[in-house]
Design a protein around this motif. Structure first.
Motif, PDB file in Angstrom:
ATOM      1  N   GLU A  99      79.904  74.012  67.590  1.00 20.58           N
ATOM      2  CA  GLU A  99      80.347  74.453  66.437  1.00 20.58           C
ATOM      3  C   GLU A  99      79.164  74.233  65.313  1.00 20.58           C
ATOM      4  N   LEU A 100      78.741  73.015  65.392  1.00 20.30           N
ATOM      5  CA  LEU A 100      77.738  72.504  64.627  1.00 20.30           C
ATOM      6  C   LEU A 100      76.622  73.480  64.321  1.00 20.30           C
ATOM      7  N   ARG A 101      76.155  74.011  65.456  1.00 20.57           N
ATOM      8  CA  ARG A 101      75.020  75.042  65.736  1.00 20.57           C
ATOM      9  C   ARG A 101      75.501  76.098  65.028  1.00 20.57           C
ATOM     10  N   GLU A 102      76.471  76.857  65.120  1.00 20.40           N
ATOM     11  CA  GLU A 102      77.061  77.959  64.517  1.00 20.40           C
ATOM     12  C   GLU A 102      77.267  77.749  63.001  1.00 20.40           C
ATOM     13  N   ALA A 103      77.648  76.893  62.817  1.00 16.09           N
ATOM     14  CA  ALA A 103      77.755  76.432  61.004  1.00 16.09           C
ATOM     15  C   ALA A 103      76.363  76.479  60.652  1.00 16.09           C
ATOM     16  N   VAL A 104      75.376  75.613  61.109  1.00 22.08           N
ATOM     17  CA  VAL A 104      74.076  75.619  60.715  1.00 22.08           C
ATOM     18  C   VAL A 104      73.381  76.925  60.607  1.00 22.08           C
ATOM     19  N   LYS A 105      73.572  77.762  61.617  1.00 21.72           N
ATOM     20  CA  LYS A 105      73.183  78.991  61.711  1.00 21.72           C
ATOM     21  C   LYS A 105      73.406  79.957  60.707  1.00 21.72           C
ATOM     22  N   ARG A 106      74.833  79.712  60.007  1.00 17.40           N
ATOM     23  CA  ARG A 106      75.299  80.654  59.007  1.00 17.40           C
ATOM     24  C   ARG A 106      74.572  80.217  57.736  1.00 17.40           C
ATOM     25  N   ALA A 107      74.391  79.051  57.673  1.00 16.33           N
ATOM     26  CA  ALA A 107      73.973  78.261  56.544  1.00 16.33           C
ATOM     27  C   ALA A 107      72.544  78.678  56.350  1.00 16.33           C
ATOM     28  N   ILE A 108      71.609  78.575  57.342  1.00 11.60           N
ATOM     29  CA  ILE A 108      70.397  79.286  57.269  1.00 11.60           C
ATOM     30  C   ILE A 108      70.214  80.633  56.880  1.00 11.60           C
ATOM     31  N   GLN A 109      71.409  81.627  57.573  1.00 12.15           N
ATOM     32  CA  GLN A 109      71.077  83.126  57.383  1.00 12.15           C
ATOM     33  C   GLN A 109      71.718  83.385  55.987  1.00 12.15           C
ATOM     34  N   SER A 110      72.397  82.395  55.225  1.00 15.15           N
ATOM     35  CA  SER A 110      73.114  83.052  53.816  1.00 15.15           C
ATOM     36  C   SER A 110      71.994  82.791  52.702  1.00 15.15           C
ATOM     37  N   SER A 111      72.204  83.614  51.842  1.00 18.52           N
ATOM     38  CA  SER A 111      71.269  83.423  50.588  1.00 18.52           C
ATOM     39  C   SER A 111      71.873  82.376  49.877  1.00 18.52           C
ATOM     40  N   GLN A 112      71.156  81.553  49.037  1.00 15.28           N
ATOM     41  CA  GLN A 112      71.749  80.627  48.126  1.00 15.28           C
ATOM     42  C   GLN A 112      72.689  81.109  47.057  1.00 15.28           C
ATOM     43  N   GLN A 113      72.286  82.045  46.643  1.00 14.89           N
ATOM     44  CA  GLN A 113      73.408  82.861  45.731  1.00 14.89           C
ATOM     45  C   GLN A 113      74.755  83.127  46.123  1.00 14.89           C
ATOM     46  N   ASP A 114      74.641  83.399  47.683  1.00 14.13           N
ATOM     47  CA  ASP A 114      75.839  83.835  48.138  1.00 14.13           C
ATOM     48  C   ASP A 114      76.628  82.633  48.272  1.00 14.13           C
ATOM     49  N   TYR A 115      75.825  81.471  48.708  1.00 15.41           N
ATOM     50  CA  TYR A 115      76.486  80.236  48.900  1.00 15.41           C
ATOM     51  C   TYR A 115      77.183  79.325  47.640  1.00 15.41           C
ATOM     52  N   LYS A 116      76.497  79.745  46.589  1.00 17.33           N
ATOM     53  CA  LYS A 116      76.722  79.092  45.387  1.00 17.33           C
ATOM     54  C   LYS A 116      78.258  79.975  44.768  1.00 17.33           C
ATOM     55  N   LYS A 117      78.257  81.190  45.058  1.00 20.35           N
ATOM     56  CA  LYS A 117      79.374  81.833  44.468  1.00 20.35           C
ATOM     57  C   LYS A 117      80.870  81.339  45.420  1.00 20.35           C
ATOM     58  N   LYS A 118      80.425  81.030  46.906  1.00 18.18           N
ATOM     59  CA  LYS A 118      81.409  80.519  47.619  1.00 18.18           C
ATOM     60  C   LYS A 118      81.983  79.239  47.318  1.00 18.18           C
ATOM     61  N   LEU A 119      80.910  78.299  46.793  1.00 19.02           N
ATOM     62  CA  LEU A 119      81.222  77.061  46.347  1.00 19.02           C
ATOM     63  C   LEU A 119      82.220  76.735  45.271  1.00 19.02           C
ATOM     64  N   GLU A 120      81.561  77.809  44.113  1.00 13.55           N
ATOM     65  CA  GLU A 120      82.427  77.791  43.003  1.00 13.55           C
ATOM     66  C   GLU A 120      83.805  78.389  43.096  1.00 13.55           C
ATOM     67  N   THR A 121      83.812  79.495  43.981  1.00 13.93           N
ATOM     68  CA  THR A 121      85.407  80.015  44.228  1.00 13.93           C
ATOM     69  C   THR A 121      86.212  78.950  44.707  1.00 13.93           C
ATOM     70  N   PHE A 122      85.629  77.997  45.516  1.00  7.83           N
ATOM     71  CA  PHE A 122      86.216  76.983  46.433  1.00  7.83           C
ATOM     72  C   PHE A 122      86.765  75.895  45.234  1.00  7.83           C
ATOM     73  N   LEU A 123      85.869  75.424  44.466  1.00  8.92           N
ATOM     74  CA  LEU A 123      86.137  74.571  43.366  1.00  8.92           C
ATOM     75  C   LEU A 123      87.316  74.991  42.482  1.00  8.92           C
ATOM     76  N   GLN A 124      87.117  76.395  42.103  1.00  8.01           N
ATOM     77  CA  GLN A 124      88.181  76.860  41.295  1.00  8.01           C
ATOM     78  C   GLN A 124      89.676  76.803  42.066  1.00  8.01           C
ATOM     79  N   ASN A 125      89.761  77.093  43.257  1.00  7.25           N
ATOM     80  CA  ASN A 125      91.038  77.076  44.025  1.00  7.25           C
ATOM     81  C   ASN A 125      91.499  75.780  44.272  1.00  7.25           C
TER      82      ASN A 125
END
Length: 247
Positions: free
Chosen positions: A106-132
């Motif tokens: 599960e660690l390897r898969e999570a890291v793989k997704r992090a590497i493949q995701s753009s920073q802009q996409d991740y930032k939007k996910k984080l902002e959505t999480f914090l708002q929720n």
């Protein structure tokens, strides 16, 4: 990928470091922090690309730390021993989390997704999480849209219907919007807030339910006059809820 571990238990730190070294050699551990304050300082100082963040720290919550960091230019993976601790908001925002003890695959898969995701996409996910997180208990929900993030009152949502990997949300006043979330994800986020999945393709807001009829296999009528079928599998559960309305 420069990696920072924020965790307050020595044993958990050692275990995570061992799993990272074995399963994710592409990660470079540049620092370790054991508190909210120290974690925020190390993020500013070390500028990591990836942060493993424990939800519950000795001096507060990992969520508190995120609110202290102004520039969130990093990918994030939560770690927690508490499967119910804010997991709904985390999952709905599509941010990765790992349950302790950490599973290497599960660690390897999570890291793989992090590497493949753009920073802009991740930032939007984080902002959505914090708002929720901010809206938790306030009867509001934050949903990512093409323009950014929109906040909706739960009472304004009448129903949700599945559109494959998307969900169409119907609002009071006739407005409807399509979101890149599955109906299952909406069910996980709204299930404890007065919403009920009555069919494999439909979730309804019980506050907008006006009647139920047995005709044509069973269906409900909602406040906007729309009708939604009720599956045989969900009928008994819905009727039990309706029978409790008066008591």
């Amino acid at each position: 990928m420069k990696t920072l571990i924020i965790e307050d238990e020595e044993q958990a730190i050692s275990a995570l470091m061992a799993e990272i070294q074995y399963h994710c050699p592409e990660l470079e551990i540049v620092g370790i922090a054991q508190s909210v304050k120290d974690g925020a300082e190390k993020i500013r100082m070390l500028e990591p690309e990836l942060v493993f963040l424990d939800i519950q720290l000795s001096d507060g919550l990992g969520f508190d730390l995120l609110n202290l960091v102004k520039d969130k230019h990093f990918h994030l993976i939560f770690t927690t021993a508490y499967s119910q601790y804010a997991i709904k908001a985390i999952k709905f925002s599509a941010i990765d989390y790992l349950l302790k003890p950490i599973d290497g695959n599960e660690l390897r898969e999570a890291v793989k997704r992090a590497i493949q995701s753009s920073q802009q996409d991740y930032k939007k996910k984080l902002e959505t999480f914090l708002q929720n997180q901010l809206n938790f208990g306030r009867k509001k929900i934050a949903l990512p849209t093409s323009d950014g993030i929109s906040i909706f009152e739960l009472e304004s949502i009448i129903r949700c219907s599945s559109e494959g990997n998307y969900t169409c949300v119907y609002f009071v006043g006739g407005k409807k919007m399509l979101f890149a979330k599955t109906l299952k994800e909406f069910e996980e986020m709204l299930g404890q807030s007065g919403f009920e999945r009555v069919h494999h393709s439909h979730i309804i807001n019980l506050d907008h339910l006006t009647s139920y009829t047995n005709k044509d296999g069973g269906y409900v009528i909602l406040s906007d006059k729309s009708t939604v079928p009720v599956s045989q599998r969900k009928k008994a559960q819905l009727l039990a809820i309706l029978n409790n309305f008066n008591g």
